[in-house]
Design a protein around this motif. Structure first.
Motif, short mmCIF file in Angstrom:
data_model
loop_
_atom_site.label_atom_id
_atom_site.label_comp_id
_atom_site.label_asym_id
_atom_site.label_seq_id
_atom_site.Cartn_x
_atom_site.Cartn_y
_atom_site.Cartn_z
N SER A 1 33.03 45.20 30.54
CA SER A 1 34.62 45.37 30.16
C SER A 1 34.99 44.64 28.97
O SER A 1 35.94 45.24 28.13
CB SER A 1 35.51 45.00 31.54
OG SER A 1 35.35 43.59 31.62
N ASP B 1 42.31 51.50 30.05
CA ASP B 1 43.21 50.91 31.01
C ASP B 1 42.36 49.57 31.88
O ASP B 1 41.57 49.94 32.48
CB ASP B 1 43.87 51.76 31.94
CG ASP B 1 44.79 51.15 32.99
OD1 ASP B 1 45.05 50.21 32.96
OD2 ASP B 1 45.75 52.04 33.54
N ARG B 2 42.66 48.56 31.22
CA ARG B 2 41.74 47.31 31.68
C ARG B 2 42.41 46.96 33.24
O ARG B 2 41.55 46.38 34.14
CB ARG B 2 42.02 46.03 30.94
CG ARG B 2 41.54 46.23 29.74
CD ARG B 2 41.60 44.83 28.82
NE ARG B 2 40.71 45.18 27.22
CZ ARG B 2 39.49 45.30 27.11
NH1 ARG B 2 38.58 44.84 28.19
NH2 ARG B 2 39.08 45.54 25.98
N GLN B 3 43.44 47.63 33.67
CA GLN B 3 43.83 47.09 35.03
C GLN B 3 43.21 48.04 36.02
O GLN B 3 42.86 47.53 37.16
CB GLN B 3 45.26 47.45 35.23
CG GLN B 3 46.23 46.25 34.55
CD GLN B 3 47.72 46.62 34.87
OE1 GLN B 3 48.11 47.64 35.08
NE2 GLN B 3 48.51 45.41 35.10
N THR B 4 43.09 49.14 35.68
CA THR B 4 42.35 50.14 36.55
C THR B 4 40.72 50.12 36.37
O THR B 4 40.02 50.51 37.08
CB THR B 4 42.48 51.55 36.54
OG1 THR B 4 42.50 51.94 35.19
CG2 THR B 4 44.28 51.63 37.02
N GLY B 5 40.30 49.73 35.09
CA GLY B 5 38.88 49.83 34.81
C GLY B 5 38.30 51.23 34.32
O GLY B 5 37.34 51.46 34.07
N ARG C 1 34.92 54.77 35.00
CA ARG C 1 35.03 53.35 35.22
C ARG C 1 34.00 52.79 34.28
O ARG C 1 32.76 52.97 34.07
CB ARG C 1 34.73 53.14 36.59
CG ARG C 1 33.40 53.52 37.27
CD ARG C 1 33.50 53.27 38.88
NE ARG C 1 32.05 53.84 39.29
CZ ARG C 1 30.82 53.16 39.29
NH1 ARG C 1 30.95 52.02 38.53
NH2 ARG C 1 29.88 53.65 39.58
N ASP D 1 32.40 45.77 35.65
CA ASP D 1 33.20 44.76 35.13
C ASP D 1 32.42 43.97 34.20
O ASP D 1 33.07 43.23 33.43
CB ASP D 1 33.17 43.92 36.32
CG ASP D 1 34.46 44.37 37.16
OD1 ASP D 1 35.01 45.29 36.86
OD2 ASP D 1 34.32 44.12 38.74
#
Length: 364
Positions: free
Chosen positions: A279, A254-258, A273, A276
């Protein structure tokens, strides 16, 4: 203006490349630590700063003055760089007294005797050696000799202090005490410090910023918390502290939450997680590694809850004073877990574990 600028320096010794285009800076008054395993290039970097090694390429600027530039061939000798340096061996002159050791840099500069004595006695008091000036330097304890070396490096009032593993010859208790004293002294004087060590605990305790090196390159830099909590490679998380690793494949991200989910051997699933900086390298189906610190795994009462909850069996239980370290087996994987020393376990050794996804780091 930065107190130190190292711009793309490289250094080879025969067929071995010790430094590969290393660049770093240090702000005025900052305590910067070069951390890494033996042979990573940290001491070569420090020696290049000191003028004890001549880089094959790149340039070095100290306090706004260029001291080395391979392109133009300019190289300022060590004695003109205005640096203080503490060596691993202390390099105390055994035929001199404490005072003579500390005052020698001033004598070499031709400082008047009255000023020399006043400044040497002042710095001896500052490092906790007041009244020991007449004593033979060899009659001191290891901690006192370390203070003599530090006083000698500071008596000339350098703007930059270089330290090459100065605490490594001390016993564990004295090393811990000297860490605190060194940090307090550096902040009190406002001197910029570049410190070399392979001791991760030392680096975490002392540093405003850690520069972690491996194979002659900088692999990550940041505050102590950044290095420990936000590692960007398996090398970083493995070198700084302890960690459990699970190799597997990303099944969702989930790229929004990492937050990503990784599936390892025996169907073991874990959510964590993704830093960044990594990602863009992570996608469903790509191989990855989950890293989990032993102190981030918790024993819970009753069945653990999703997303990271596993049943496990205790294989060993080591008492370490302020904590216990367990070796546990969960879904075919072996983990180290650290718990409070007084925490009770079920008599059959069957426990439930839980770890927050935010405490799990998934690395490409």
């Amino acid at each position: 203006m930065d107190a130190i600028t190292i711009d793309r320096i490289s250094k080879t010794f025969g067929e071995v490349t010790a430094l590969h285009n290393v660049s770093l800076t240090a702000a005025p008054g900052e305590f910067v630590t070069l951390l890494g395993p033996s042979g990573c290039g940290k001491t070569t970097t420090l020696r290049a700063l000191a003028g004890l090694e001549r880089p094959d390429s790149g340039r070095i600027v100290i306090d706004g003055r260029e001291v080395s530039c391979a392109e133009t061939g300019y190289f300022m000798p060590p004695e003109r760089r205005g640096l203080g340096m503490v060596f691993q061996s202390y390099a105390i002159w055994p035929h001199m007294t404490v005072f003579q050791n500390v005052a020698y840099p001033l004598k070499a500069k031709g400082v008047a005797k009255a000023d020399m004595r006043a400044r040497a006695e002042q710095i001896l008091e500052l490092v906790g050696l007041a009244g020991l000036g007449p004593r033979p330097a060899t009659n001191l304890s290891g901690g006192q000799q370390q203070r003599v070396a530090l006083a000698r490096s500071l008596v000339g009032e350098p703007r930059v202090l270089l330290l090459d593993e100065p605490l490594s010859n001390l016993d564990a208790k004295l090393r811990e005490r000297m860490r605190l004293e060194l940090k307090q002294l550096q902040k009190r004087l406002g001197v910029t410090a570049v410190y070399v060590t392979h001791d991760q605990a030392e680096a975490l305790a002392l540093s405003d910023r850690i520069i972690l090196m491996n194979g002659g390159r900088i692999v990550q830099q940041g505050t102590s918390r950044d290095i420990y909590r936000e590692p960007q490679s398996r090398f970083v998380v493995d070198f700084v502290g302890q960690a459990n690793f699970v190799e597997g494949t990303i099944v969702s991200f989930d790229r929004q939450t990492g937050i990503a989910e990784l599936r390892g051997a025996n169907g073991f699933q874990i959510k964590g997680r993704i830093p960044d900086a990594l990602s863009r390298k992570i996608a469903a189906g790509s191989p990855a590694t989950a890293a989990l610190r032993p102190e981030e795994i918790h024993i819970v009462d009753g069945e653990a809850q999703a997303p990271n909850g596993w049943q496990a069996k205790v294989a060993s239980d080591l008492f370490l004073g302020n904590m216990r370290e367990l070796t546990i087996e969960a879904v075919g994987h072996v983990f180290r877990v650290q718990i409070p020393s007084e925490q009770r376990l079920p008599p059959d050794g069957i426990i439930w574990l839980n770890a927050a996804p935010a405490a799990v780091c998934i690395l490409a």
